[in-house]
Design a protein around this motif. Structure first.
Motif, PDB file in Angstrom:
ATOM      1  N   ARG A  20     -71.842 -20.059  22.465  1.00 59.51           N
ATOM      2  CA  ARG A  20     -72.208 -20.509  23.805  1.00 59.51           C
ATOM      3  C   ARG A  20     -72.482 -19.321  24.725  1.00 59.51           C
ATOM      4  O   ARG A  20     -73.419 -19.324  25.513  1.00 59.51           O
ATOM      5  N   ALA A  21     -71.656 -18.266  24.613  1.00 62.88           N
ATOM      6  CA  ALA A  21     -71.849 -17.080  25.450  1.00 62.88           C
ATOM      7  C   ALA A  21     -73.179 -16.402  25.113  1.00 62.88           C
ATOM      8  O   ALA A  21     -73.900 -15.957  26.005  1.00 62.88           O
ATOM      9  N   GLU A  22     -73.523 -16.309  23.829  1.00 65.40           N
ATOM     10  CA  GLU A  22     -74.785 -15.687  23.438  1.00 65.40           C
ATOM     11  C   GLU A  22     -75.974 -16.520  23.906  1.00 65.40           C
ATOM     12  O   GLU A  22     -77.013 -15.965  24.271  1.00 65.40           O
ATOM     13  N   GLN A  24     -76.145 -18.074  26.606  1.00 64.92           N
ATOM     14  CA  GLN A  24     -76.280 -17.831  28.031  1.00 64.92           C
ATOM     15  C   GLN A  24     -76.633 -16.374  28.334  1.00 64.92           C
ATOM     16  O   GLN A  24     -76.676 -15.968  29.484  1.00 64.92           O
ATOM     17  N   ALA A  26     -74.961 -13.496  27.284  1.00 62.51           N
ATOM     18  CA  ALA A  26     -73.823 -12.625  27.573  1.00 62.51           C
ATOM     19  C   ALA A  26     -73.599 -11.588  26.469  1.00 62.51           C
ATOM     20  O   ALA A  26     -72.557 -10.966  26.424  1.00 62.51           O
ATOM     21  N   ASN A  27     -74.562 -11.385  25.617  1.00 58.61           N
ATOM     22  CA  ASN A  27     -74.416 -10.439  24.516  1.00 58.61           C
ATOM     23  C   ASN A  27     -74.797  -9.039  25.006  1.00 58.61           C
ATOM     24  O   ASN A  27     -75.959  -8.762  25.268  1.00 58.61           O
TER      25      ASN A  27
END
Length: 67
Positions: A20-22, A24, A26-27
């Motif tokens: 989910r972070a990737e 969005q 956030a990587n």
């Protein structure tokens, strides 16, 4: 067996499963890669503009020298 137009399962290869972070963005490694690519692009654009400006100036100088 002919491929059906309605069944496109498997067409286009596989995609990496993203967290989910990737998803969005956030990587941090991906962000660094994008920044490096943007820097290279800006440098290339700068060089191309300098060459174009020099090419435009050269004929003007030749015309003045020939007069």
């Amino acid at each position: 067996m002919a491929k059906s137009r309605n069944n496109l399962l498997g067409v286009g290869g596989q995609r990496k499963k993203l967290s989910r972070a990737e998803q969005q963005g956030a990587n941090p490694a991906r962000n660094d890669d994008r920044k490096a690519a943007e820097d290279k692009k800006q440098e290339l654009v700068r060089k191309m503009r300098e060459r174009a400006a020099a090419a435009e100036a050269a004929p003007a100088q030749d015309a003045q020298a020939g007069s």
